[in-house]
Scaffold this active site. Structure first.
Site, PDB file in Angstrom:
ATOM      1  N   LYS A 147      -6.545 -13.114  -5.633  1.00 51.90           N
ATOM      2  CA  LYS A 147      -7.094 -14.165  -5.685  1.00 51.90           C
ATOM      3  C   LYS A 147      -8.043 -13.982  -7.088  1.00 51.90           C
ATOM      4  CE  LYS A 147      -9.958 -16.094  -2.617  1.00 51.90           C
ATOM      5  NZ  LYS A 147     -10.086 -17.259  -2.738  1.00 51.90           N
ATOM      6  N   ASP A 205     -11.701  -0.510  -6.169  1.00 49.40           N
ATOM      7  CA  ASP A 205     -11.467  -0.128  -5.030  1.00 49.40           C
ATOM      8  C   ASP A 205     -11.017  -1.421  -4.256  1.00 49.40           C
ATOM      9  OD1 ASP A 205     -11.646   0.229  -1.978  1.00 49.40           O
ATOM     10  OD2 ASP A 205     -13.191   1.691  -2.284  1.00 49.40           O
ATOM     11  N   SER A 246       5.951  -3.684  -1.563  1.00 49.69           N
ATOM     12  CA  SER A 246       5.876  -3.639  -0.130  1.00 49.69           C
ATOM     13  C   SER A 246       6.463  -2.237   0.077  1.00 49.69           C
ATOM     14  CB  SER A 246       6.679  -4.774   0.667  1.00 49.69           C
ATOM     15  OG  SER A 246       7.191  -4.729   1.640  1.00 49.69           O
ATOM     16  N   ASN A 304      -0.201  -2.462  -5.861  1.00 52.44           N
ATOM     17  CA  ASN A 304       0.416  -1.320  -5.626  1.00 52.44           C
ATOM     18  C   ASN A 304      -0.426  -0.223  -4.640  1.00 52.44           C
ATOM     19  OD1 ASN A 304       2.048   1.369  -5.909  1.00 52.44           O
ATOM     20  ND2 ASN A 304       0.047   2.070  -6.860  1.00 52.44           N
ATOM     21  N   LYS A 336       3.048  -4.058   5.970  1.00 48.65           N
ATOM     22  CA  LYS A 336       3.927  -4.371   4.925  1.00 48.65           C
ATOM     23  C   LYS A 336       4.806  -5.791   5.155  1.00 48.65           C
ATOM     24  CE  LYS A 336       3.128  -1.155   1.969  1.00 48.65           C
ATOM     25  NZ  LYS A 336       2.343  -1.309   0.739  1.00 48.65           N
ATOM     26  N   TYR A 386       1.127   0.358   9.905  1.00 47.33           N
ATOM     27  CA  TYR A 386       1.657   0.282   8.484  1.00 47.33           C
ATOM     28  C   TYR A 386       2.770  -0.729   8.166  1.00 47.33           C
ATOM     29  CZ  TYR A 386       4.008   1.738   4.115  1.00 47.33           C
ATOM     30  OH  TYR A 386       4.625   1.849   2.892  1.00 47.33           O
TER      31      TYR A 386
END
Ligand SMILES: NC(=O)c1ccc[n+]([C@@H]2O[C@H](COP(=O)([O-])OP(=O)(O)OC[C@H]3O[C@@H](n4cnc5c(N)ncnc54)[C@H](OP(=O)(O)O)[C@@H]3O)[C@@H](O)[C@H]2O)c1
Length: 273
Positions: free
Chosen positions: A114, A54, A132, A81, A150, A146
């Site tokens: 990271k 998650d 994106s 994704n 992006k 949103y």
């Protein structure tokens, strides 16, 4: 040796299609998702590790990365994704929902990156694909949250491609157009407050437009996976890859119009006065 790809959000849509596509191409796949116990398809594949990640849970991120490296020896490609879309008037959103949108689409992407970077830096090789959207370069009404996430993904990616070049790591941005997935279902979080009259014309216009746009001309998710492979194999310094579902047309429409012309065209498209 087979290459290994770690993908977030593989329970459905673009993530699942990418997991299946890269498996078919002979890759090892670390298919991560929030609820792997529900998965029945990817768990049947060889060279595939289905594991819990998650993007808002740091322990799950670190465990998945460690488990993936332990199983396959290395991670060559990371695909960020996982994501969803919070739409609606800003005033209608409680701060908790605003934070959740940025925690998932932006902070989650940074945290997964990271976690993988030290490994890629040690290997002096690796590719990071950030999913994106055409909505990372153009905004529609009621999409402040949103599109905000992006646009952030685009800026983060552009800066990181300079930074990671010193480590032999490539960064690429995948920009899907309209893709047939569950985005307009499970991943569409529309919030409204119908007591604020001023926004209701826009709310109706946007809801109508989204329901009529949904799945019309939408492309199969595998087409996005094909663009991912092209981006991985591209040794040029190209950063952005429009990916199916009319992405190039959307972006051409944005870049060929100045701001006032784009705003007027978009208002007309949504039937807004
Ligand atoms: N479909 C389009 O037209 C389109 C266009 C442009 C960009 N995109 C982008 O493509 C990406 C994938 O979306 P999609 O269209 O494939 O939609 P989707 O089928 O709804 O898939 C979204 C995926 O993200 C996962 N996810 C959500 N929150 C998560 C979290 N906290 N941690 C881990 N996974 C999480 C979902 O998992 P659960 O099953 O647990 O909910 C699901 O696997 C998103 O970043 C989206 O913004 C989609």
């Amino acid at each position: 040796m087979n290459k290994t790809i770690l993908i977030t959000g593989t329970s459905s849509g673009i993530g699942k299609a990418a997991a299946k596509f890269f498996h078919e191409q002979g890759w090892n796949v670390i298919a991560t998702m929030r609820t792997p116990e529900k998965e029945t398809e990817l768990t049947q594949l060889d060279r595939t590790l289905v594991t819990r990640l998650d993007v808002t849970d740091p322990d799950s991120i670190h465990n998945s990365v460690l488990e993936g490296i332990a199983k396959f020896g290395r991670i060559d490609v990371l695909v960020n994704n996982a994501g969803y879309g919070a739409f609606g008037p800003l005033e209608a959103f409680p701060m908790e929902k605003i934070r959740r949108q940025f925690d998932t689409n932006v902070i989650g992407l940074l945290e997964v990156t990271k976690a993988v970077i030290p490994h890629m830096r040690q290997n002096k090789a690796g590719t990071i694909l950030n999913v994106s959207s055409v909505g990372g370069r153009m905004a529609f009404p009621l999409g402040a949250l949103y599109h905000g996430t992006k646009f952030a993904v685009e800026g983060i990616s552009e800066a990181l491609q300079f930074e990671f070049a010193a480590c032999g790591i490539k960064v690429k941005v995948i920009e899907p157009g309209g893709i047939k997935t569950d985005f307009s279902g499970r991943s569409f979080d529309f919030t409204n407050d119908d007591s604020i009259e001023e926004y209701q014309q826009t709310v109706s216009a946007v809801q109508n437009a989204f329901s009529s746009l949904t799945d019309v001309n939408a492309a199969p998710a595998v087409e996005v996976a094909e663009v991912m492979l092209k981006a991985i194999n591209d040794d040029s310094n190209e950063l952005r890859y429009p990916a199916a579902g009319g992405a190039e047309t959307f972006l051409e429409h944005r870049t060929s119009n100045d701001d006032p012309a784009y705003f007027a065209g978009t208002k007309a498209m949504f039937g807004l006065t």
